[in-house]
Design a protein around this motif. Structure first.
Motif, PDB file in Angstrom:
ATOM      1  N   HIS A  16       0.834  -1.200   0.000  1.00 35.15           N
ATOM      2  CA  HIS A  16       0.000   0.000   0.000  1.00 35.15           C
ATOM      3  C   HIS A  16       0.869   1.251   0.000  1.00 35.15           C
ATOM      4  CE1 HIS A  16      -2.017   3.330   2.164  1.00 35.15           C
ATOM      5  NE2 HIS A  16      -3.060   2.999   1.412  1.00 35.15           N
ATOM      6  N   TRP A  17       1.856   1.294   0.895  1.00 36.52           N
ATOM      7  CA  TRP A  17       2.652   2.516   1.038  1.00 36.52           C
ATOM      8  C   TRP A  17       3.703   2.656  -0.049  1.00 36.52           C
ATOM      9  CZ3 TRP A  17       0.542   6.298   3.255  1.00 36.52           C
ATOM     10  CH2 TRP A  17      -0.307   6.103   4.341  1.00 36.52           C
ATOM     11  N   VAL A  18       4.137   1.529  -0.612  1.00 39.21           N
ATOM     12  CA  VAL A  18       5.083   1.610  -1.722  1.00 39.21           C
ATOM     13  C   VAL A  18       4.353   2.129  -2.961  1.00 39.21           C
ATOM     14  CG1 VAL A  18       6.419   0.191  -3.333  1.00 39.21           C
ATOM     15  CG2 VAL A  18       6.740  -0.083  -0.878  1.00 39.21           C
ATOM     16  N   ASN A  19       3.127   1.682  -3.107  1.00 45.46           N
ATOM     17  CA  ASN A  19       2.355   2.088  -4.283  1.00 45.46           C
ATOM     18  C   ASN A  19       2.094   3.599  -4.315  1.00 45.46           C
ATOM     19  OD1 ASN A  19       0.688   1.302  -6.665  1.00 45.46           O
ATOM     20  ND2 ASN A  19      -0.905   2.266  -5.432  1.00 45.46           N
ATOM     21  N   LEU A  23       2.754   5.605  -7.655  1.00 45.79           N
ATOM     22  CA  LEU A  23       1.609   6.052  -8.456  1.00 45.79           C
ATOM     23  C   LEU A  23       1.650   7.564  -8.652  1.00 45.79           C
ATOM     24  CD1 LEU A  23      -0.919   5.206  -9.934  1.00 45.79           C
ATOM     25  CD2 LEU A  23      -2.194   5.360  -7.808  1.00 45.79           C
ATOM     26  N   MET A  24       2.104   8.278  -7.622  1.00 51.31           N
ATOM     27  CA  MET A  24       2.225   9.736  -7.779  1.00 51.31           C
ATOM     28  C   MET A  24       3.210  10.081  -8.893  1.00 51.31           C
ATOM     29  SD  MET A  24       1.702  11.972  -4.365  1.00 51.31           S
ATOM     30  CE  MET A  24       3.398  12.369  -4.282  1.00 51.31           C
ATOM     31  N   ILE A  25       4.331   9.386  -8.896  1.00 52.16           N
ATOM     32  CA  ILE A  25       5.351   9.643  -9.923  1.00 52.16           C
ATOM     33  C   ILE A  25       4.815   9.250 -11.307  1.00 52.16           C
ATOM     34  CG2 ILE A  25       7.636   8.943 -10.763  1.00 52.16           C
ATOM     35  CD1 ILE A  25       8.418   8.640  -7.750  1.00 52.16           C
ATOM     36  N   TRP A  79       8.040  -0.274 -14.022  1.00 53.90           N
ATOM     37  CA  TRP A  79       8.487  -1.582 -13.524  1.00 53.90           C
ATOM     38  C   TRP A  79       8.099  -1.745 -12.072  1.00 53.90           C
ATOM     39  CZ3 TRP A  79       9.740  -4.887 -17.100  1.00 53.90           C
ATOM     40  CH2 TRP A  79      10.368  -4.466 -18.281  1.00 53.90           C
ATOM     41  N   PHE A  80       8.365  -0.730 -11.269  1.00 52.87           N
ATOM     42  CA  PHE A  80       8.066  -0.815  -9.839  1.00 52.87           C
ATOM     43  C   PHE A  80       6.554  -0.896  -9.601  1.00 52.87           C
ATOM     44  CE2 PHE A  80      12.020   1.965  -9.869  1.00 52.87           C
ATOM     45  CZ  PHE A  80      12.860   0.865  -9.789  1.00 52.87           C
ATOM     46  N   ASN A  84       5.141  -4.231  -7.849  1.00 56.66           N
ATOM     47  CA  ASN A  84       4.457  -4.048  -6.579  1.00 56.66           C
ATOM     48  C   ASN A  84       3.024  -4.595  -6.661  1.00 56.66           C
ATOM     49  OD1 ASN A  84       4.550  -2.898  -3.859  1.00 56.66           O
ATOM     50  ND2 ASN A  84       3.015  -1.453  -4.621  1.00 56.66           N
ATOM     51  N   GLY A  85       2.375  -4.355  -7.787  1.00 58.90           N
ATOM     52  CA  GLY A  85       1.012  -4.847  -7.996  1.00 58.90           C
ATOM     53  C   GLY A  85       0.966  -6.367  -8.046  1.00 58.90           C
ATOM     54  N   ILE A  86       1.927  -6.948  -8.747  1.00 60.72           N
ATOM     55  CA  ILE A  86       1.969  -8.416  -8.839  1.00 60.72           C
ATOM     56  C   ILE A  86       2.195  -9.013  -7.451  1.00 60.72           C
ATOM     57  CG2 ILE A  86       3.358 -10.356  -9.698  1.00 60.72           C
ATOM     58  CD1 ILE A  86       3.800  -8.702 -12.268  1.00 60.72           C
TER      59      ILE A  86
END
Lengths: 241, 262
Positions: A16-19, A23-25, A79-80, A84-86
């Motif tokens: 959650h926090w990595v996303n 996502l902002m970027i 990529w990230f 992260n989603g996978i």
């Protein structure tokens, strides 16, 4: 008495926090790219309600003339975002968390009740486990959207090598529109999400960082023997239901 | 009774302590993580520009990432993945002109134009437009895609690059890794990986909409390479050369991806 109740596993908090920054970027670098051909608007019967995006918006965020930069960032952070989603989806599948997240056959009816409750139209709180029906729908939809962003993104990024994806998305134009619309969707999701988190309060928010919630539970078993405490327990029991 | 209460209080205190401890640990980790992420972003955003060479104009780590990503997607590239084609009627009548770099009219005379092909041994082949027109013609109607995000269905015709290489006996050159193309004035130039250049839909085009290509579209001979963005579709080809290193590329020097493949 206070009790610690485990809520969000570490993997879910982590993804959650990595996303969030990724996502902002992605949205920001996507804007840098979109600016170079900013043809979308909401136009009905020749009247344009919104043009994506007005000049002040671009100026405010320093968007113009940064296409190459936008692409370079976008094609790194994709990529990230994808990995992260996978990782998140695999975790929910393997851990069984998906059972709490996927909408079930009652969810759509209940989600309506949740909405009425949240808007203070209906008093009764709809039944729920970890997530209520509206949350199940929203949190599953956001994953489907993320998947959609990757698919439509690939369809416009490599429309020759992944021609079948482009075809699946209804062609290059439609894929680009979907890719854009999904981004608008994230922004709307984000706004509602923030409002709901603020309304839900500290305990709920803390759980997304520390993993647990603190609940008031009836006192220890020994005290149940006195009739007074039994009454208390009943009262408490009703409250939590 | 007093004893019972105190034991409950003790329990309460223990839980309180545990809550505090877990809060402290997780929020510390959260803020350290957030700080690290922010620091990492600052580092990336303020990272130095790459040393200007064949590629230039972007941050060093981002260029490395672009190059790595290129390697990944080149593995998926295949001659069997062909660009979607359309019936002729779908082709635009008014074809968009997006750039005139390398198209200056000073010192250029279309009548004297010859294509120079620099062979591996340094010999230069000079080829006139009539010679190229006499070779088998291939037509394509496809969706031309610009890196800016727009696209247009266009109709081009010319000599397939792979046929060109075979006809002029350039097999030895075809085994090299890159093709470089430049305008006669050298102001615009592109570098192409050989596999994309030899893709069956890559053309040395001399016709657009069944007419000889107009000056603004790159007369007398231009590159049409549907597996790349428009930036690689060089107009008015002056010279073609071959190399095992990346040839210079106009937009790769401006921060764009060298590969720019579709």
């Amino acid at each position: 008495m206070k009790v610690i109740q485990e809520k969000h596993p570490l993997a879910i908090r982590w993804t959650h926090w990595v996303n969030f920054p990724i996502l902002m970027i992605m949205i920001w670098s996507g804007l840098l790219i979109y600016w170079a051909n900013d043809i979308y608007s909401i136009t009905i019967f020749g009247y344009t309600f919104v043009h994506f995006f007005p000049d002040w918006f671009y100026q405010w965020l320093h968007i113009p003339q940064r296409l190459a930069e936008g692409m370079a960032f976008h094609f790194l952070f994709m990529w990230f975002f994808t990995l992260n989603g996978i990782f998140y989806v695999l975790y929910t599948l393997i851990s069984g968390e998906w059972r709490l997240l996927l909408p079930n056959r009652h969810s759509f009816k209940e989600a309506w009740q949740v909405l009425l409750h949240d808007l203070h139209i209906r008093k009764m709180v709809p039944p729920q486990k970890k997530y209520n029906a509206a949350q199940r729908i929203a949190y599953t939809a956001i994953i489907v959207m993320g998947f959609g962003s990757v698919i439509t993104g690939l369809a416009i990024y490599k429309p020759v090598q992944f021609y079948w994806l482009t075809w699946l998305c209804g062609g290059y134009h439609l894929a680009r529109i979907f890719h854009f619309a999904l981004t608008i969707g994230y922004v709307l999701f984000f706004i509602i999400h923030i409002v709901q988190v603020i309304l839900a309060g500290w305990n709920n928010f803390r759980a997304v960082v520390s993993g647990f919630e603190v609940k008031e539970e009836p006192a220890a078993v020994i005290e149940i023997r006195t009739p007074v405490v039994v009454k208390q327990k009943k009262a408490n029991g009703k409250k939590t239901k | 009774m007093a004893k019972k209460l105190s034991s409950a209080q003790l329990q309460e205190l223990a839980i309180e302590k545990k809550i505090k401890r877990r809060n402290f640990i997780s929020f510390s980790a959260f803020f350290i993580g957030a700080g690290a992420a922010f620091g990492g972003w600052k580092w990336l955003y303020n990272s130095p520009q790459e040393t200007a060479g064949i590629t230039a104009g972007t941050r060093q780590p981002l260029r490395r990432a672009l190059n790595k990503t290129e390697l990944f997607f080149r593995r998926i590239f295949s001659n069997d993945h062909v660009v979607k084609t359309y019936p002729k009627e779908r082709a635009a009548k008014v074809v968009r002109v997006n750039s005139d770099i390398g198209m200056s009219t000073d010192n250029f005379n279309a009548a004297n134009w010859q294509l120079s092909v620099v062979k591996k041994n340094g010999h230069v082949l000079k080829i006139g437009i009539e010679e190229i027109r006499a070779l088998p013609k291939t037509e394509i109607v496809y969706d031309f895609k610009c890196v800016e995000g727009w696209d247009q269905i266009q109709h081009w015709a010319g000599l397939r690059f792979v046929d060109f290489m075979a006809h002029y006996g350039l097999q030895e050159q075809a085994e090299m890794e890159y093709v470089g193309m430049e305008t006669p004035d050298g102001a615009y130039y592109v570098g192409l990986d050989m596999e994309s250049a030899l893709h069956p839909q890559t053309l040395l085009a001399y016709e657009m909409n069944d007419q000889p290509i107009a000056e603004v579209h790159g007369a007398p001979l231009r590159l049409i390479i549907p597996v790349k963005y428009g930036i690689k579709n060089l107009k008015r080809i002056g010279t073609i050369n071959f190399s095992n290193q990346r040839p210079r590329d106009y937009w790769a020097e401006q921060g764009y991806d060298y590969y720019s493949g579709l």
